[in-house]
Write a protein that holds these residues in place. Structure first.
Motif, PDB file in Angstrom:
ATOM      1  N   ARG A   1     -18.738 -10.972  -3.941  1.00 46.77           N
ATOM      2  CA  ARG A   1     -18.573 -11.381  -5.473  1.00 46.77           C
ATOM      3  C   ARG A   1     -17.421 -10.569  -6.251  1.00 46.77           C
ATOM      4  NH1 ARG A   1     -22.200  -9.802  -8.831  1.00 46.77           N
ATOM      5  NH2 ARG A   1     -23.639  -8.418  -7.412  1.00 46.77           N
ATOM      6  N   THR A   2     -16.577  -9.972  -5.508  1.00 41.21           N
ATOM      7  CA  THR A   2     -15.595  -9.082  -6.100  1.00 41.21           C
ATOM      8  C   THR A   2     -14.289  -9.425  -6.006  1.00 41.21           C
ATOM      9  OG1 THR A   2     -17.276  -6.996  -5.640  1.00 41.21           O
ATOM     10  CG2 THR A   2     -14.897  -6.638  -6.074  1.00 41.21           C
ATOM     11  N   LEU A   3     -13.504  -9.500  -7.045  1.00 44.74           N
ATOM     12  CA  LEU A   3     -11.998  -9.965  -6.880  1.00 44.74           C
ATOM     13  C   LEU A   3     -11.300  -8.565  -7.516  1.00 44.74           C
ATOM     14  CD1 LEU A   3      -9.429 -11.843  -6.458  1.00 44.74           C
ATOM     15  CD2 LEU A   3      -9.922 -12.701  -9.090  1.00 44.74           C
ATOM     16  N   LEU A   4     -10.081  -7.975  -6.664  1.00 45.25           N
ATOM     17  CA  LEU A   4      -9.573  -6.803  -7.029  1.00 45.25           C
ATOM     18  C   LEU A   4      -8.237  -7.277  -7.785  1.00 45.25           C
ATOM     19  CD1 LEU A   4      -9.226  -3.884  -7.276  1.00 45.25           C
ATOM     20  CD2 LEU A   4      -8.465  -3.868  -5.032  1.00 45.25           C
ATOM     21  N   VAL A   5      -7.927  -6.643  -8.894  1.00 48.73           N
ATOM     22  CA  VAL A   5      -6.638  -6.792  -9.627  1.00 48.73           C
ATOM     23  C   VAL A   5      -6.060  -5.475  -9.758  1.00 48.73           C
ATOM     24  CG1 VAL A   5      -5.391  -7.235 -11.705  1.00 48.73           C
ATOM     25  CG2 VAL A   5      -7.429  -8.815 -11.018  1.00 48.73           C
ATOM     26  N   ILE A   6      -4.742  -5.426  -9.059  1.00 49.82           N
ATOM     27  CA  ILE A   6      -3.983  -4.236  -9.107  1.00 49.82           C
ATOM     28  C   ILE A   6      -2.925  -4.338 -10.335  1.00 49.82           C
ATOM     29  CG2 ILE A   6      -2.076  -2.677  -8.036  1.00 49.82           C
ATOM     30  CD1 ILE A   6      -5.151  -2.951  -6.682  1.00 49.82           C
ATOM     31  N   SER A   7      -3.300  -3.498 -11.434  1.00 48.74           N
ATOM     32  CA  SER A   7      -2.317  -3.541 -12.474  1.00 48.74           C
ATOM     33  C   SER A   7      -1.309  -2.588 -12.568  1.00 48.74           C
ATOM     34  CB  SER A   7      -3.228  -3.469 -13.792  1.00 48.74           C
ATOM     35  OG  SER A   7      -3.921  -2.064 -13.641  1.00 48.74           O
ATOM     36  N   LYS A   8      -0.367  -2.796 -13.341  1.00 52.90           N
ATOM     37  CA  LYS A   8       0.774  -2.007 -13.786  1.00 52.90           C
ATOM     38  C   LYS A   8       1.483  -1.678 -12.195  1.00 52.90           C
ATOM     39  CE  LYS A   8      -1.804   0.645 -17.145  1.00 52.90           C
ATOM     40  NZ  LYS A   8      -2.450   2.039 -17.487  1.00 52.90           N
ATOM     41  N   LEU A   9       1.908  -2.797 -11.875  1.00 54.61           N
ATOM     42  CA  LEU A   9       2.756  -2.518 -10.358  1.00 54.61           C
ATOM     43  C   LEU A   9       4.015  -2.035 -10.710  1.00 54.61           C
ATOM     44  CD1 LEU A   9       1.988  -6.087  -8.880  1.00 54.61           C
ATOM     45  CD2 LEU A   9       1.287  -3.613  -8.038  1.00 54.61           C
ATOM     46  N   ASP A  10       4.645  -2.250 -11.858  1.00 57.73           N
ATOM     47  CA  ASP A  10       6.046  -1.578 -12.195  1.00 57.73           C
ATOM     48  C   ASP A  10       5.996  -0.294 -12.540  1.00 57.73           C
ATOM     49  OD1 ASP A  10       4.487  -2.204 -14.542  1.00 57.73           O
ATOM     50  OD2 ASP A  10       6.119  -2.449 -15.866  1.00 57.73           O
TER      51      ASP A  10
ATOM     52  N   HIS B   1      10.474  -7.564  -6.064  1.00 57.48           N
ATOM     53  CA  HIS B   1       9.884  -6.598  -5.372  1.00 57.48           C
ATOM     54  C   HIS B   1       8.720  -7.201  -4.309  1.00 57.48           C
ATOM     55  CE1 HIS B   1      11.452  -4.299  -8.742  1.00 57.48           C
ATOM     56  NE2 HIS B   1      11.450  -3.332  -8.140  1.00 57.48           N
ATOM     57  N   TYR B   2       8.331  -8.195  -4.553  1.00 56.72           N
ATOM     58  CA  TYR B   2       7.300  -8.615  -3.520  1.00 56.72           C
ATOM     59  C   TYR B   2       7.458 -10.094  -3.286  1.00 56.72           C
ATOM     60  CZ  TYR B   2       4.862  -4.406  -5.206  1.00 56.72           C
ATOM     61  OH  TYR B   2       4.507  -2.944  -5.204  1.00 56.72           O
ATOM     62  N   PRO B   3       8.569 -10.558  -2.836  1.00 52.53           N
ATOM     63  CA  PRO B   3       9.144 -11.994  -2.647  1.00 52.53           C
ATOM     64  C   PRO B   3       7.886 -12.732  -2.002  1.00 52.53           C
ATOM     65  CG  PRO B   3      10.450 -10.572  -1.390  1.00 52.53           C
ATOM     66  CD  PRO B   3       9.498  -9.640  -2.133  1.00 52.53           C
ATOM     67  N   SER B   4       7.675 -12.306  -0.792  1.00 48.92           N
ATOM     68  CA  SER B   4       6.627 -12.845  -0.019  1.00 48.92           C
ATOM     69  C   SER B   4       5.245 -13.278  -0.571  1.00 48.92           C
ATOM     70  CB  SER B   4       6.398 -11.896   1.230  1.00 48.92           C
ATOM     71  OG  SER B   4       5.655 -10.567   1.047  1.00 48.92           O
ATOM     72  N   LEU B   5       4.682 -12.288  -1.707  1.00 51.52           N
ATOM     73  CA  LEU B   5       3.641 -12.544  -2.447  1.00 51.52           C
ATOM     74  C   LEU B   5       3.885 -12.960  -3.825  1.00 51.52           C
ATOM     75  CD1 LEU B   5       1.767  -9.061  -1.529  1.00 51.52           C
ATOM     76  CD2 LEU B   5       1.590 -11.067  -0.278  1.00 51.52           C
ATOM     77  N   ALA B   6       4.988 -13.221  -4.392  1.00 53.25           N
ATOM     78  CA  ALA B   6       5.366 -13.661  -5.649  1.00 53.25           C
ATOM     79  C   ALA B   6       4.420 -14.973  -5.940  1.00 53.25           C
ATOM     80  CB  ALA B   6       6.821 -13.990  -5.879  1.00 53.25           C
ATOM     81  N   SER B   7       4.165 -15.980  -5.158  1.00 58.38           N
ATOM     82  CA  SER B   7       3.446 -16.987  -5.267  1.00 58.38           C
ATOM     83  C   SER B   7       1.802 -16.720  -5.274  1.00 58.38           C
ATOM     84  CB  SER B   7       3.643 -18.071  -4.255  1.00 58.38           C
ATOM     85  OG  SER B   7       3.405 -17.767  -2.967  1.00 58.38           O
ATOM     86  N   ARG B   8       1.381 -15.738  -5.039  1.00 49.65           N
ATOM     87  CA  ARG B   8      -0.164 -15.199  -4.648  1.00 49.65           C
ATOM     88  C   ARG B   8      -0.254 -14.126  -5.878  1.00 49.65           C
ATOM     89  NH1 ARG B   8      -1.110 -13.566   0.010  1.00 49.65           N
ATOM     90  NH2 ARG B   8       0.796 -14.217   1.003  1.00 49.65           N
ATOM     91  N   ALA B   9       0.533 -13.884  -6.679  1.00 48.06           N
ATOM     92  CA  ALA B   9       0.278 -12.640  -7.728  1.00 48.06           C
ATOM     93  C   ALA B   9       0.874 -13.275  -9.144  1.00 48.06           C
ATOM     94  CB  ALA B   9       1.051 -11.286  -7.202  1.00 48.06           C
TER      95      ALA B   9
ATOM     96  N   GLY C   1      10.638   4.356  -5.140  1.00 48.91           N
ATOM     97  CA  GLY C   1      10.564   4.424  -3.469  1.00 48.91           C
ATOM     98  C   GLY C   1       9.043   4.062  -3.044  1.00 48.91           C
ATOM     99  N   THR C   2       8.123   3.715  -3.771  1.00 55.33           N
ATOM    100  CA  THR C   2       6.681   3.450  -3.258  1.00 55.33           C
ATOM    101  C   THR C   2       6.341   1.878  -3.739  1.00 55.33           C
ATOM    102  OG1 THR C   2       5.654   4.147  -5.218  1.00 55.33           O
ATOM    103  CG2 THR C   2       5.868   5.713  -3.258  1.00 55.33           C
ATOM    104  N   ASP C   3       5.801   1.218  -2.989  1.00 55.87           N
ATOM    105  CA  ASP C   3       5.237  -0.216  -3.360  1.00 55.87           C
ATOM    106  C   ASP C   3       3.679  -0.373  -3.168  1.00 55.87           C
ATOM    107  OD1 ASP C   3       4.978  -0.821  -0.785  1.00 55.87           O
ATOM    108  OD2 ASP C   3       6.977  -1.759  -0.677  1.00 55.87           O
ATOM    109  N   ALA C   4       3.067  -1.408  -3.446  1.00 53.61           N
ATOM    110  CA  ALA C   4       1.485  -1.614  -3.312  1.00 53.61           C
ATOM    111  C   ALA C   4       1.560  -2.711  -2.383  1.00 53.61           C
ATOM    112  CB  ALA C   4       1.257  -2.001  -4.726  1.00 53.61           C
ATOM    113  N   LEU C   5       2.633  -2.980  -1.429  1.00 53.08           N
ATOM    114  CA  LEU C   5       2.317  -4.107  -0.464  1.00 53.08           C
ATOM    115  C   LEU C   5       1.424  -3.884   0.455  1.00 53.08           C
ATOM    116  CD1 LEU C   5       3.677  -6.576   0.401  1.00 53.08           C
ATOM    117  CD2 LEU C   5       5.041  -5.417   2.128  1.00 53.08           C
ATOM    118  N   GLU C   6       1.030  -2.957   1.108  1.00 55.54           N
ATOM    119  CA  GLU C   6      -0.075  -2.579   1.741  1.00 55.54           C
ATOM    120  C   GLU C   6      -1.509  -2.941   1.240  1.00 55.54           C
ATOM    121  OE1 GLU C   6      -0.240  -1.810   5.392  1.00 55.54           O
ATOM    122  OE2 GLU C   6       2.026  -2.326   5.085  1.00 55.54           O
TER     123      GLU C   6
END
Length: 673
Positions: free
Chosen positions: A220-229, A283-291, A234-239
């Protein structure tokens, strides 16, 4: 399926009107730490600034937010002009000349077209309930936002998880907030939208921790990662977004929140969303359509619709079951009194009928835990009373010396050749008298059971009687008074039964056959004594020669006053004394058994006639005679405040359940799949 979310919104409104949450409706609950970006995520779903902002804990009450998609204003006004101003499914507030607007449930019929006013109303309503110094409250605020730019959604924004109390917050503010959050997300029909900032370690996320407590499988849980910017250079949240750090079954969606600078410069949400999409593409071209916020809104709407579809069958069953339960409760409270005379007669008649049926064993409500009513009275007669009489020894309390003393006292100054009948009557009456106490105790036990039946009927049979406390007390008083009047009469009759047996000792009773046999045995023994006279004389001579004590002669040289000598308490009886005692004892035993059998049979009959049956026959007339008086009718039929209030609440809940059932029934089966 597009109608499912509006249907849930309508159900929510129906149950809120009765102030009860008996149905756990599907909804999305937003959970996150303080300053995790929850408010920004919600505002991005709405497309407008409307939530309070500031430092510290800002959201201090649950905010139930219903997003309702409506047609654009020009289209709505055209439809209204063509069809006339009327309320329909597309336009819940006809005549509103605004593209977007909001309404609060606590502000009846007031429409807010300025979203700054919506923010001010949320702050004012929060302060009214929680105070103006950072206190929290569990009472929800209900807000509807109508807009052509939103998707149909129902969300609940909860206070952010905080660690340190500020202002007038209690020391256990963290526990209070967590308890409030758990009360919402423990609803199995709710979806959990856990918001966690990208610039903090996901393993320490308070939102995910609480979600795992009630949803360990993450279904029942959906996770939202906020404040990606705001992540370190030098770090990202891709993983994290790919679910390789902590997998979440409903998915992980990343968003970019507006910065404080954007809020201060009043940057529009449309511009913020364009910048968000550009950031994701870089920054996340592969996930842009799903974010992003737009994808989040579509995902939430899709997940909620499918979740409602899955929950709807159980929801319908739950409403149907509750409908039947509340209808039964409402029936138990009865209708408000209109005809006082008829109502009083009906209640009195039913009580009297239930009372008699309980005695007869034909009551509608039969106890299974213990004997009651007529069954208990039967047990008293045949088990308690019967066994008590059977346990009485016919010769109990009589020693051989008592019998011998009675025989001697009955003969006077002359020695008796035969056993005197007077001694038998004296002793047998003494034994018969012992039957009176258990007989009166039997009456007392039956009287106590008749008293207990009153409470039994009040508690189980005549539920309507509980509506009127004064009438209930009056009925108990009348029945108790009737029993109290019959008790001494019944006791007197039982006393007379024993007195009758004592008045005449019928030695010619047909069952008293042992008396003749005993007499024949005595005559035979006396004849035998005449034939063996010599032996008797020798015995007598031996007694005279022997040293005497007690009844014998004094020894030589001793001066003894026989009048001062006490009769020995115990001594060995002679053969003749033993035979005389045995005759009396056999006669007492035989006659006592006859009387005991008679008492064992006649006492229950007496109790039934003078107490039980009399009460059954005269109960209703006694109740009517004592209570059916015009001045008393109004006073006796005053309902308790609790009953009247409970009837009103149950009636309102039943009405809400019927409306809910109708709303659910409007959904066609084809809409579910």
């Amino acid at each position: 399926m597009e109608t499912l979310i509006p249907t849930i919104n309508r159900l929510q409104e129906v149950f809120l009107t009765v102030g009860a949450e008996v149905i756990q409706l599907p909804q999305i609950v937003v959970v996150g730490s303080q300053s995790s970006g929850k408010s920004s995520v919600l505002e991005s779903l709405v497309g407008r600034d409307f939530l309070p902002r500031g430092s510290g804990i800002v959201t201090r009450r649950p905010l139930v937010l219903q997003l309702i998609n409506v047609a654009p204003m020009q289209e709505r006004l055209k439809i209204e002009s063509d069809n006339g101003v009327k309320q329909n499914a597309q336009n819940s507030y006809p005549g509103v000349k605004a593209e977007e607007w909001g309404t609060f449930m606590h502000c009846k019929n007031q429409v807010f077209t300025d979203f700054q006013e919506i923010r001010q109303e949320i702050e004012a309503e929060t302060d009214r309930s929680s105070g103006d110094n950072k206190g929290i409250s569990t009472e929800s605020i209900y807000l509807k936002i109508f807009s052509p730019k939103v998707l149909n959604l129902t969300l609940v924004d909860l206070p952010g998880i905080t660690k340190v109390p500020v202002g007038d917050q209690p020391e256990d503010i963290e526990a209070q907030v967590q308890e409030m959050i758990l009360s919402f997300i423990s609803n199995p029909n709710s979806l959990i939208l856990a918001v966690s900032p990208a610039n903090s370690d996901l393993a320490t996320s308070d939102a995910l921790k609480l979600a795992r407590e009630v949803d360990p499988d993450g279904r029942r849980t959906l996770l939202v990662i906020s404040k990606l910017d705001l992540m370190d250079a030098g770090t990202d949240a891709l993983e994290v977004l790919l679910g390789r750090v902590i997998p979440v079954k409903l998915g992980i969606i990343g968003v970019v929140n507006r910065s404080q600078h954007d809020i201060n410069t009043q940057k529009s949400l449309e511009d913020s969303m364009r910048d968000e999409q550009a950031f994701l593409q870089r920054h996340y071209p592969s996930l842009a359509s799903r974010a992003g916020s737009r994808y989040l809104a579509k995902t939430l709407s899709r997940l909620l619709m499918h979740h409602i579809r899955d929950c709807l069958p159980d929801l319908k069953t739950r409403v149907t079951v509750l409908n039947a339960q509340y209808q039964t409760r409402l029936n138990s409270y009865g209708q408000p009194v209109e005809d006082h005379s008829a109502t009083l007669l009906q209640i009195v008649t039913k009580f009297a009928s239930d009372y008699c049926n309980t005695i007869e064993g034909t009551a509608r409500y039969i106890q299974t835990s213990e004997l009651c009513g007529g069954a208990r009275i039967c047990y008293i007669f045949h088990e308690t009373f019967g066994r008590t009489l059977q346990s009485i020894d016919p010769l109990g309390g009589l020693t051989e010396l008592d019998v011998l003393t009675a025989i001697r006292n009955a003969t006077g100054p002359r020695p008796a050749l035969f056993v005197p009948e007077v001694s038998f009557e004296l002793l047998v009456k003494r034994q018969i008298k012992r039957l009176e106490e258990p007989s009166l105790r039997c009456v007392e036990l039956v009287h106590e059971e008749l008293q207990r039946i009153i409470q039994h009927c009040s508690s189980f049979s005549t539920q309507e009687l509980l509506r009127f406390p004064k009438l209930h007390d009056s009925i108990v008083e009348v029945v108790t008074g009737l029993l109290r009047k019959r008790l001494p009469i019944t006791n007197e009759m039982v006393h007379n039964l024993v007195a009758i047996e004592l008045a005449y000792i019928n030695t010619k009773h047909p069952d008293f056959t042992d008396a003749g046999q005993v007499s024949a045995s005595v005559n035979s023994q006396q004849a035998e004594a005449l034939d063996g006279g010599k032996r008797w004389k020798n015995d007598k001579f031996a007694e005279e020669k022997a040293p005497a004590t007690g009844f014998g002669s004094p020894s030589k040289g001793q001066a003894i006053n026989l009048l001062d000598t006490a009769v020995p308490i115990s001594r060995k009886l002679s053969a003749r004394e033993q035979r005389d005692c045995e005759v009396i004892q056999r006669l007492i035993n035989c006659y006592f058994l006859i009387v005991r059998k008679s008492i064992q049979d006649s006492v229950p009959k007496t109790v039934m006639h003078f107490l039980v049956n009399f009460v059954k026959e005269h109960l209703q007339s006694e109740l009517v005679g004592q209570l059916y008086k015009q001045p008393l009718l109004q006073e006796l039929l005053i309902e308790s405040q609790d009953t009247a209030q409970q009837r009103t609440e149950v009636a309102q809940m039943l009405e809400a359940l019927k409306k809910a059932n109708n709303i659910i029934s409007e959904i066609r089966e084809t809409h579910l799949w």
